[in-house]
Each structure stands twice: as C-alpha cells, then as structure tokens.
Design a protein around this motif. Structure first.
Motif, mmCIF file in Angstrom:
data_model
loop_
_atom_site.group_PDB
_atom_site.id
_atom_site.type_symbol
_atom_site.label_atom_id
_atom_site.label_comp_id
_atom_site.label_asym_id
_atom_site.label_seq_id
_atom_site.Cartn_x
_atom_site.Cartn_y
_atom_site.Cartn_z
ATOM 1 N N ALA A 259 13.426 -13.661 2.418
ATOM 2 C CA ALA A 259 12.417 -13.302 3.412
ATOM 3 C C ALA A 259 11.727 -11.987 3.060
ATOM 4 C CB ALA A 259 13.051 -13.206 4.804
ATOM 5 N N ASP A 260 12.486 -11.031 2.517
ATOM 6 C CA ASP A 260 11.889 -9.758 2.126
ATOM 7 C C ASP A 260 10.913 -9.941 0.969
ATOM 8 O OD1 ASP A 260 13.264 -7.770 3.877
ATOM 9 O OD2 ASP A 260 15.036 -8.604 2.927
ATOM 10 N N LEU A 261 11.299 -10.744 -0.014
ATOM 11 C CA LEU A 261 10.391 -11.002 -1.130
ATOM 12 C C LEU A 261 9.160 -11.763 -0.657
ATOM 13 C CD1 LEU A 261 9.715 -10.816 -4.098
ATOM 14 C CD2 LEU A 261 11.108 -12.854 -4.500
ATOM 15 N N LEU A 262 9.353 -12.703 0.284
ATOM 16 C CA LEU A 262 8.218 -13.433 0.836
ATOM 17 C C LEU A 262 7.270 -12.482 1.563
ATOM 18 C CD1 LEU A 262 6.948 -16.222 1.295
ATOM 19 C CD2 LEU A 262 8.293 -16.398 3.379
ATOM 20 N N GLN A 263 7.823 -11.522 2.288
ATOM 21 C CA GLN A 263 6.995 -10.541 2.983
ATOM 22 C C GLN A 263 6.169 -9.743 1.987
ATOM 23 O OE1 GLN A 263 9.214 -7.640 5.200
ATOM 24 N NE2 GLN A 263 7.469 -7.011 6.422
ATOM 25 N N TYR A 264 6.791 -9.320 0.885
ATOM 26 C CA TYR A 264 6.050 -8.632 -0.164
ATOM 27 C C TYR A 264 4.961 -9.538 -0.739
ATOM 28 C CZ TYR A 264 8.895 -4.396 -0.724
ATOM 29 O OH TYR A 264 9.503 -3.184 -0.548
ATOM 30 N N THR A 265 5.306 -10.806 -0.961
ATOM 31 C CA THR A 265 4.361 -11.728 -1.589
ATOM 32 C C THR A 265 3.083 -11.836 -0.783
ATOM 33 O OG1 THR A 265 6.197 -13.000 -2.520
ATOM 34 C CG2 THR A 265 4.055 -14.083 -2.425
ATOM 35 N N VAL A 266 3.205 -12.021 0.539
ATOM 36 C CA VAL A 266 2.028 -12.187 1.383
ATOM 37 C C VAL A 266 1.275 -10.865 1.551
ATOM 38 C CG1 VAL A 266 1.230 -12.809 3.679
ATOM 39 C CG2 VAL A 266 3.033 -14.146 2.599
ATOM 40 N N SER A 267 1.989 -9.796 1.890
ATOM 41 C CA SER A 267 1.316 -8.537 2.195
ATOM 42 C C SER A 267 0.647 -7.936 0.967
ATOM 43 C CB SER A 267 2.303 -7.542 2.803
ATOM 44 O OG SER A 267 3.374 -7.291 1.919
ATOM 45 N N VAL A 268 1.321 -7.991 -0.189
ATOM 46 C CA VAL A 268 0.727 -7.429 -1.397
ATOM 47 C C VAL A 268 -0.450 -8.273 -1.855
ATOM 48 C CG1 VAL A 268 1.157 -6.884 -3.811
ATOM 49 C CG2 VAL A 268 2.854 -6.308 -2.101
ATOM 50 N N ALA A 269 -0.341 -9.600 -1.734
ATOM 51 C CA ALA A 269 -1.449 -10.463 -2.130
ATOM 52 C C ALA A 269 -2.681 -10.220 -1.262
ATOM 53 C CB ALA A 269 -1.028 -11.924 -2.048
ATOM 54 N N LEU A 270 -2.474 -10.036 0.033
ATOM 55 C CA LEU A 270 -3.605 -9.786 0.923
ATOM 56 C C LEU A 270 -4.281 -8.452 0.624
ATOM 57 C CD1 LEU A 270 -2.185 -11.052 4.341
ATOM 58 C CD2 LEU A 270 -3.971 -12.115 2.948
ATOM 59 N N ALA A 271 -3.532 -7.494 0.082
ATOM 60 C CA ALA A 271 -4.099 -6.184 -0.220
ATOM 61 C C ALA A 271 -4.670 -6.103 -1.625
ATOM 62 C CB ALA A 271 -3.024 -5.105 -0.045
ATOM 63 N N ASN A 272 -4.528 -7.168 -2.406
ATOM 64 C CA ASN A 272 -4.963 -7.159 -3.794
ATOM 65 C C ASN A 272 -6.341 -7.803 -3.905
ATOM 66 O OD1 ASN A 272 -5.181 -8.376 -6.614
ATOM 67 N ND2 ASN A 272 -3.367 -7.092 -6.829
ATOM 68 N N THR A 273 -7.310 -7.064 -4.439
ATOM 69 C CA THR A 273 -8.694 -7.555 -4.485
ATOM 70 C C THR A 273 -8.867 -8.728 -5.435
ATOM 71 O OG1 THR A 273 -9.202 -5.882 -6.163
ATOM 72 C CG2 THR A 273 -9.661 -5.321 -3.866
ATOM 73 N N TYR A 274 -7.921 -8.948 -6.346
ATOM 74 C CA TYR A 274 -8.008 -10.081 -7.257
ATOM 75 C C TYR A 274 -7.312 -11.312 -6.689
ATOM 76 C CZ TYR A 274 -6.979 -13.052 -11.281
ATOM 77 O OH TYR A 274 -6.850 -14.121 -12.128
ATOM 78 N N LEU A 275 -6.133 -11.104 -6.075
ATOM 79 C CA LEU A 275 -5.346 -12.240 -5.601
ATOM 80 C C LEU A 275 -5.833 -12.772 -4.261
ATOM 81 C CD1 LEU A 275 -1.745 -11.009 -6.506
ATOM 82 C CD2 LEU A 275 -3.084 -12.762 -7.682
ATOM 83 N N GLN A 276 -6.266 -11.894 -3.352
ATOM 84 C CA GLN A 276 -6.620 -12.343 -2.007
ATOM 85 C C GLN A 276 -7.685 -13.435 -1.993
ATOM 86 O OE1 GLN A 276 -9.529 -11.894 -0.066
ATOM 87 N NE2 GLN A 276 -8.599 -12.823 1.766
#
Length: 657
Positions: A259-276
C-alpha cells in the motif's frame, strides 16, 4: 557497551547473514514465519555471546556518566523516556531536559521506572554493525530501542506497533503476554472487536485497556539470548516480575508495504510532468459534483456508531427512528463513488502490468521510496568495508564493494546544470511533492509562468547555446550511504516545523550543492579539470546519461548484486562500457576514490583463461618460428638437390661427349 563477541569469524557470519543469527534460518523464516504470527527462538551460544550485557542498567549508567563528564548529556524524550505502568495506566516521569546519571539512577531505583533508551546504536559499535548488516540484508530501515526495567515492574501499557519487532533479551528475564482479540470472544468489547482487525497494522495503537484485549493467546519468559518475533499489530505487554530485565527491540518494515509503494506510485506519477499525461483516463477523471457531501455519514452508519458508544442507555433505541433519513439517501452516491474508484484502480492495475508505462511508474515510485532509506540508513561499520587499496590501472580488475550501498537512478539534471533555479527565485516550492527529490520536477517551466518575455527569450538562447555545445540533456545520479551520519540514524525529520523561509533557504542550498555536484562530477568523469574541487566529498555523484550502461555494469560486478543483470564478478578497467581508455580509467579512478570500487585480483577462472590465452599466443609464435625454420631447411634441401641434379646432368653430358 562492550560485547564478548569479538572474534572476526563470528562477526563475518553476522555481517553475511544477520537475520539468521536472530531467527536461526532466514530463508525458512521469511517463507514460513514472517508476518504470520509470533515466534520464539531460544538462545544460541553466538547470540548469547553477542547480546549478554550489551545493554543493561550498569552499561547505561556508565554511558550517562561518561557523557556527563564530556558536557554532552543524554536528553529526555530524544534519548531517554522514563515510564511505568501502574493500576492500568502508563505514567511518564521524564525530567526537564538532561537525562544525567543522577536522574537516571533516581528514576530507576526509587521510582521504579523503565528506562526506554532510544537508538542505542548511536553509542554501541556492536549494535551499529548489526543494524547496518540487517539494513543491507533487508533493504529497508532497521531501528532499535533498549528497555531497562526494575524487578517487579512494568514500563508500558498494552499496545501494538507498526513495525516488525525482534525482542532480544540482554539481561535478566521478562514475561511477555500476547493477545489477539476476536469479535466472537465473550469478553470482547466494541473496542476489542475493532482490535481484531489490527493484523499487520500500519499505525501504532497507543495505550490499550486491559478490558479490550481479552485473555493472552501466548505467554513466554525470555532469558538472555532468547528472541521473540512480533509481527506488526501484535498486542503485547511485558513485566520483569522475578528479576530486573533488559532487552532490545530491533524494529523494521515501518511504512514498507504494498500500500505504501502504491501510494508513492500514484502521488509521484501525478506530480511528474512526463508521467501524469500518460496515466489512464479513469485515474484522471473528475469526481461527481458534491460527491463528498453525499458520501458523508448516513443514518444507518450514525445509528451503528451511536449504539457502539453505549451512550443514552435504553433511551437510544427510541431516539434513533427520529433521526432516520428517508429512503434513497447517500447510499447510492457512495456506491457510485466506489464504482468510480474501482474502475480507476483497475485501470492502474492494467497500466502497471503493461510493458509501456508500468516499468516507468514503478521505477519512479521506487526512486522516491528508496530515497528515504538511502538518506537515513546507517553507514556501514568500518570493519564491514574492505581496505581502500591501490589506484586502478587499465590492466587491473575492479569490483563494486556492495550493490546495497549504492543506487543508480535517472535524474532530470538539465534544469539544474543550466541554472533552472537562480538567486532571483521567488517560487515557494510548495508545488513539489513532499516525497520527491529537490527539483526532480520541471522547475524551469514552473518559473517560466511568472517571468517576463525577455527573460524567457534569454533562457531560450541559453538552451540553444548549451545544446549547440553538446551538453547532455539527461543525467543519472549515483546515490551512496557511505557518508551517512550514524548519530542521525532513525531520528526522523527533526526541525521539520521550521518556518517556510528557512525551508526555502535549505532547498536553495540543496539546489546550489547539486548544481556544483553536476558540474564537478561531469567534468571529472569526462576527464576535465574539476576546478580543484574534491569530487569524493559529496554523497551523490551525477553523470551524463551515456555513462549509465557503464555504471550499471560496475554495480553489477558486486558479489551481492541482485536484479541488475550483472555478473557478480570483477570487471577489467579496459572492459568498462566506455568508448576510450581515458574515460575507462577516469571513471574507475573516481569510483575507487568515492569508495564504490576496489581493485581486486582476477578470479581463478579469469587467471586460467588469461594464462591459456598467453600460452596459445606463445605456441602460435613458436609454431610460426618452427614453420619458418622448416621452410628454410626444405628450401635449402631443395636448392641442394637442384644443384646435385644440375651437376649430375653436366657430368652425364661430359661423358657422352
């Protein structure tokens, strides 16, 4: 805090497999015991030798006296908590500030307090070495507390923790009681029923009431060298009833779940201008209008909460119908919201399993999650590092000392290298994700929104000039824990409540330091003059992206390399994946200086292959020489035969005439 365990052979086995020292067989434990339930591992001679007297009241008092004499005393709350559990209630009797020897002696001897000693590895070399080895083996943070309890007392209330715990008895004995409430238990209270769901908890419980935890499901008395394993969420309490007791709690796996890694996956992706922009649409779809209003407590949930509270007594049942909402309340809105979130989760699952975006999402999230570990873990104990050794030559072989101590990650360093954050920066940096590294987002774009056109034109010109000059547009960062501070280990984010101005100033300092690091390391790696700055003084080393295959190759040379595709064998400097001997030697030298590589002797099979190659070459040369001699001999013989033939012909002609 000396230990009787000093033999090099004993420590070598602990360094190699510290978990097995605690639980007998690490592989079997991780497969059959980890997270499944409490377990006891009786003392072994090696474990008893290491832990006996390692931390106890006498050792703590000696340490306090030593630090008092150095005018650097232990501190209450930071280093020491004095606690006792009396009549079903925990009391904390900490002094105002300094936990000096006199205060510790009074609280322990007269007040019957347990001394909770935080992170004793800051002062014990043995614990430093053990925890550093565990962090290397487990790949996540490992902390430690010591509990020193007077005879006949208990320090803490019943509770559960959010970490995997290995309790190791170091002095005396202690009786432990473990609990697992169930909703169907006759003695279960509403709070107790809730506790039935605390398995693998991700938050600590705080003090629990005896009435809510039921009867023990396991009781055990630990003696010196014994280990008790407690999975996250195991309710426990302990008392030193027959004699004084000292034990260590070695803890790990905090916030280290899927769950912690999943939280990182979503939050970091949303903040990344390439991945979002590349995330699936269900994850980016907006919520329905006022959906959170409709998703609040409904009448049925409110009634259930009221009944669980026990308030109003018999009058409650008569009051509930008055507060009931008409049919068709918020249940439909909640169902719709649940369906939307389920669809979003399914789209994310499909994305993670795909070959296009999934690896990038996991890599980015892994970088963010691993950053905390690499920055806050213990540095290796000096005895766990090989000697520095000589500088490498092109004909030498080098090997990474351990892949665990280093991490290679992609790094958007172009903005920093080109001055993306200058001295006139007015950005408050609040747009960056709290788990992201400084300026890992496109900082230049954020500033461009508030700058004048002429400044933008200037930036464009600078980019064109830099591009024309051949500067790389991508970078990789080599992160190391070798220079971490042992005394900061597991202290958390102290000072995080500082004001925003100081926070911005700290981030600007980090930006400047990274900018200098990019310039210094890139120049050094490219064989240029790094302006006299010592490249080995920084923790992170940044290289142009074209160096990445060589760095992966060198990391993969470590004997403990996993998942890197490396050989786990030394690499000859002349075989490093770089286009010139100069670059090969420069990179090997730099990485030896920062501690990543050591010059090693070739492995026996490499020596044999090299020896065979030289032998074959020598035989080829010798064979060529023999052939030449034989050819010359044959030529001479042929010439002699021709002469004889000619002489015979001349004689025959003379006879005929």
């Amino acid at each position: 805090m000396p230990s009787a365990m000093t033999a090099a052979g004993d420590w070598a086995s602990v360094d190699a497999d510290p978990l097995s020292m605690l639980v007998k067989d690490a592989a079997s434990f991780m497969k059959k015991g980890f997270e499944r339930g409490p377990a006891v591992f009786k003392a072994t001679p090696a474990r008893r030798a290491l832990f006996s007297g390692l931390v106890d009241y006498a050792a703590l008092l000696r340490l306090a006296q030593k630090l008092d004499a150095e005018n650097d005393p232990l501190l209450f709350e930071k280093d020491i908590n004095a606690a006792r559990y009396v009549n079903g209630k925990r009391e904390t009797l900490n002094g105002k500030e300094h936990a000096d020897a006199a205060s510790i002696e009074k609280l322990y001897m007269q007040e019957g307090c347990t001394m909770q000693f935080h992170q004793p590895q800051h002062y014990s070399d043995e614990l430093w070495r053990l925890l550093a080895a565990l962090e290397r083996q487990l790949g996540c943070l490992v902390g430690c507390n010591a509990y020193i309890t007077p005879q006949g007392t208990q320090g803490l209330a019943p509770h559960y923790d959010d970490v995997e715990i290995f309790v190791v008895q170091t002095e005396g004995s202690k009786r432990w009681r473990l609990y697992r409430p169930t909703p169907s238990s006759a003695a279960a209270t509403p709070a107790g029923a809730q506790l039935a769901h605390c398995q693998l908890a991700n938050r600590v419980s705080g003090d629990l009431r005896e009435a809510d935890i039921g009867v023990p499901v396991m009781e055990v008395v630990l003696k010196v060298g014994d280990v008790l394993y407690l999975p996250r969420g195991t309710i426990h309490q302990a008392v030193a009833h027959e004699e004084s007791s000292s034990h260590l709690t070695i803890s790990t796996f905090q916030r280290w779940t899927a769950a912690d890694l999943l939280q990182y996956t979503v939050s970091v992706a949303l903040a990344n201008t390439y991945l979002q922009p590349r995330l699936p649409l269900p994850l980016k779809s907006g919520l329905s209008l006022r959906v959170l209003d409709s998703a609040s407590l409904d009448a049925g949930e409110a009634a259930a909460l009221a009944e669980a509270s026990g308030g109003f007594g018999n009058a409650l049942q008569a009051l509930l119908p008055l507060a009931a909402a008409p049919a068709g309340g918020g249940g439909g809105a909640k169902a719709a919201l649940a369906a939307q979130l389920a669809a979003a989760c399914r789209s994310l699952a499909d994305c993670l399993e795909g070959d296009e975006l999934g690896p990038q999402l996991l890599s980015t999230a892994g970088d963010a999650m691993a950053e905390d570990f690499m920055e806050n873990r213990l540095p290796p104990h000096p005895d766990q590092l090989p000697p520095l050794g000589p500088a490498p030559a092109l004909g030498d072989s080098v090997q990474c000392i351990s892949s665990s101590y280093f991490r290679l990650e992609s790094y958007r360093g172009k903005d920093i290298a080109e001055g993306g954050c200058g001295s006139d920066c007015e950005e408050d940096h609040e747009h960056s994700h709290p788990n992201s590294r400084p300026h890992s987002h496109s900082h230049g774009q954020a500033h461009g929104q508030g700058e004048e056109d002429e400044d933008e034109d200037d930036n464009d010109d600078e980019e064109e000039e830099d591009g024309a000059g051949g500067n790389p547009s991508a970078w990789v960062r080599l992160v190391s824990c070798l220079r971490n501070d042992r005394e900061d280990h597991m202290l958390g984010q102290e000072g995080s409540d500082s004001d925003s101005d100081s926070s911005s100033e700290e981030e600007w300092d980090e930006c400047t330091a990274l900018e200098e690091s990019v310039d210094r390391d890139a120049r050094a790696a490219l064989g240029e003059d790094p302006d006299g700055k010592d490249g080995s003084s920084q923790d992170d080393h940044i290289f142009p992206a074209e160096f990445a295959p060589a760095l992966v190759q060198l990391l993969g040379s470590a004997a403990d390399a996993v998942g890197s595709g490396g050989s786990g064998k030394p690499v000859r400097v002349r075989d490093i994946a770089l286009p010139s001997a100069e670059l090969q030697l420069n990179v090997a030298t730099l990485l030896c200086e920062v501690g990543m590589l050591r010059v090693v002797k070739p492995l026996p099979e490499q020596q044999q292959a090299s020896k065979q190659k030289r032998k074959d070459g020598k035989q080829q040369q010798e064979g060529g020489g023999k052939a030449a001699k034989q050819g010359a001999k044959m030529g001479a013989a042929a010439a002699g035969g021709a002469g004889k033939k000619a002489a015979g012909a001349a004689k025959a002609k003379k006879q005929r005439t």
